[in-house]
Design an enzyme around this catalytic site. Structure first.
Site, PDB file in Angstrom:
ATOM      1  N   GLU A  89       3.111  -2.872  40.185  1.00  0.00           N
ATOM      2  CA  GLU A  89       2.391  -3.897  39.434  1.00  0.00           C
ATOM      3  C   GLU A  89       3.310  -4.933  38.819  1.00  0.00           C
ATOM      4  O   GLU A  89       4.507  -4.705  38.642  1.00  0.00           O
ATOM      5  CB  GLU A  89       1.532  -3.220  38.374  1.00  0.00           C
ATOM      6  CG  GLU A  89       2.314  -2.250  37.527  1.00  0.00           C
ATOM      7  CD  GLU A  89       1.402  -1.302  36.743  1.00  0.00           C
ATOM      8  OE1 GLU A  89       0.599  -0.598  37.371  1.00  0.00           O
ATOM      9  OE2 GLU A  89       1.501  -1.289  35.521  1.00  0.00           O
ATOM     10  N   CYS A 330       3.583  -0.569  30.874  1.00  0.00           N
ATOM     11  CA  CYS A 330       4.238  -0.178  32.124  1.00  0.00           C
ATOM     12  C   CYS A 330       3.512   0.918  32.875  1.00  0.00           C
ATOM     13  O   CYS A 330       3.332   2.001  32.343  1.00  0.00           O
ATOM     14  CB  CYS A 330       5.604   0.408  31.821  1.00  0.00           C
ATOM     15  SG  CYS A 330       6.799  -0.777  31.458  1.00  0.00           S
TER      16      CYS A 330
HETATM   17  N1  SAH Z   1      13.653   1.099  32.963  1.00  0.00           N
HETATM   18  C1  SAH Z   1      13.887  -0.103  32.250  1.00  0.00           C
HETATM   19  C2  SAH Z   1      12.833  -1.187  32.458  1.00  0.00           C
HETATM   20  C3  SAH Z   1      11.386  -0.761  32.496  1.00  0.00           C
HETATM   21  S1  SAH Z   1      10.661  -0.304  30.962  1.00  0.00           S
HETATM   22  C4  SAH Z   1      14.128   0.183  30.784  1.00  0.00           C
HETATM   23  O1  SAH Z   1      14.094   1.351  30.410  1.00  0.00           O
HETATM   24  O2  SAH Z   1      14.403  -0.740  30.027  1.00  0.00           O
HETATM   25  C5  SAH Z   1      10.540  -1.787  30.042  1.00  0.00           C
HETATM   26  C6  SAH Z   1      10.363  -1.573  28.546  1.00  0.00           C
HETATM   27  O3  SAH Z   1       9.030  -1.118  28.233  1.00  0.00           O
HETATM   28  C7  SAH Z   1      11.292  -0.520  28.009  1.00  0.00           C
HETATM   29  O4  SAH Z   1      11.877  -0.892  26.795  1.00  0.00           O
HETATM   30  C8  SAH Z   1      10.349   0.667  27.837  1.00  0.00           C
HETATM   31  O5  SAH Z   1      10.896   1.599  26.991  1.00  0.00           O
HETATM   32  C9  SAH Z   1       9.102  -0.027  27.343  1.00  0.00           C
HETATM   33  N2  SAH Z   1       7.875   0.766  27.401  1.00  0.00           N
HETATM   34  C10 SAH Z   1       7.581   1.792  28.228  1.00  0.00           C
HETATM   35  N3  SAH Z   1       6.363   2.313  27.946  1.00  0.00           N
HETATM   36  C11 SAH Z   1       5.861   1.568  26.926  1.00  0.00           C
HETATM   37  C12 SAH Z   1       4.632   1.623  26.190  1.00  0.00           C
HETATM   38  N4  SAH Z   1       3.695   2.508  26.465  1.00  0.00           N
HETATM   39  N5  SAH Z   1       4.470   0.723  25.178  1.00  0.00           N
HETATM   40  C13 SAH Z   1       5.418  -0.205  24.909  1.00  0.00           C
HETATM   41  N6  SAH Z   1       6.581  -0.304  25.581  1.00  0.00           N
HETATM   42  C14 SAH Z   1       6.810   0.572  26.576  1.00  0.00           C
END
Ligand code: SAH
Length: 342
Positions: A89, A330
């Protein structure tokens, strides 16, 4: 078959030279792909028929299919099907400064962050550079707007797919490609140290965001298994070197989870951890999901946390929310599609 969008200009020049053709064909093809945005090789009318046939034999022009779109206020979410029927997505956010697209870099993710929906499914494969480029082109075509900013914060860990991600950046940054300024591109990582070091040697002024989410190793290892491999005590010095070497400012992402990492003690500890580093903290109100146990901090706790960091002279912002009404956290759209299919 390889997506032609995964070819850097240099790759394409080498391809034409290997076919005993002229190097400048590559620029012609790039113009069709990124300026005129054609959807078939036959539209490349300044190329000879046999050149077009050759391209058709070696490359595909569309490997991504849009299968679902959800819309909210200033935000749209796109679900794509890949050539192997997997799903990824992308999320488009309309800011006053432009249109920012959050793209996926892998199918699934192996990092296992406990709060993240994407990681509920293990990595199936890396996305190829061309598939990532197509995420941008397909969204731009669908909404009829230019994408001005790209963030690698969708499904996947970009630095677990380093080579394809760097190729992708070369293509979208190139002035004959999508011509996206490197300051308009942000890579987000959970902190894979060797790749942060590799990345610091590259000439791009691309922004780097670190998913921090905890101010000490005990709490961070509890939330993010990757911290057992690359703990804060090793990560922080590497980040300091990164800033010294590149003179780029870091972003620290910090999701606020109720009663877990949002206490006043955590705020003070975070201020201490980040003291003296050129960066700023982006506080993220957690997007709750059906399947995970974590809760979002209350607005008053978020304000308290913010105020402490401010008082401690740490630059801090609270992320503007887009996605919570349309399952835009995400991995949520893909995961709801897959639950429907079971
Ligand atoms: N793997 C990479 C990029 C993808 S996640 C990373 O860890 O940075 C992108 C961002 O979204 C990260 O900071 C992650 O921790 C955050 N994220 C994941 N799930 C989330 C949620 N349910 N609510 C808010 N942010 C979230």
């Amino acid at each position: 078959m390889k997506s032609i969008y995964g070819m850097t200009l240099k790759n394409l020049e080498d391809y034409f030279v290997s076919c005993n053709d002229k190097k400048y064909r590559a620029t012609q093809v790039y113009e069709w792909l990124y300026r005129k945005r054609v959807t078939s090789f036959d539209e490349m009318t300044n190329l000879k028929k046999e050149v077009i046939e050759n391209l058709k034999e070696n490359f595909s022009l569309s490997t991504l299919q849009l299968v679902q779109k959800e819309e909210g206020k200033d935000v749209s979410k796109f679900l794509f099907e890949l050539y192997d029927k997997e799903h990824i997505e992308a999320v488009l956010m309309q800011h006053d400064y432009g249109n920012s697209l959050c793209i996926s870099t892998q199918v699934g993710c192996n990092m296992g962050c406990t709060f993240c929906e994407s990681g509920r499914r293990k990595k199936v494969r890396n996305l190829q550079a061309g598939e990532m480029v197509e995420e941008i082109l397909k969204v731009s075509e669908t909404v009829g707007k230019r994408i001005s900013h790209v963030v690698l914060m969708g499904i996947g860990e970009p630095f677990d797919n380093y080579d394809e991600v760097i190729t992708f950046i070369e293509i979208i940054n190139h002035d004959k490609g999508l011509a996206l300024g490197s300051r308009h591109i942000t890579i987000s990582t959970c902190g894979i140290i060797p790749k942060i070091i590799d990345f610091s040697h590259l000439p791009y002024q691309v922004n780097l965001a670190i998913s921090l989410h905890a101010p000490n190793d005990t709490l961070r290892s509890y939330l993010m298994p990757i911290n057992k491999v690359y703990p804060l005590k090793e990560l922080m010095p590497v980040l300091k070197d990164y800033v010294n070497k590149t003179h780029r400012r870091l972003t620290f992402e910090y999701i606020l989870l109720k009663g877990v990492n949002d206490t006043e003690d955590c705020a003070h500890e975070l201020a201490h951890l980040l003291r003296g580093i050129n960066g700023y903290v982006n506080l993220i109100p957690y997007n709750e999901t059906h399947y995970l146990k974590w809760k979002r901090s209350t607005p008053s706790q978020i304000s308290k946390f913010y105020d402490i960091l401010k008082k401690e002279k740490i630059s801090v912002t609270i992320r503007r929310e887009f996605g919570s009404t349309i399952s835009a956290a995400c991995g949520q759209l893909r995961s709801s599609k897959e639950e429907d299919e079971v």
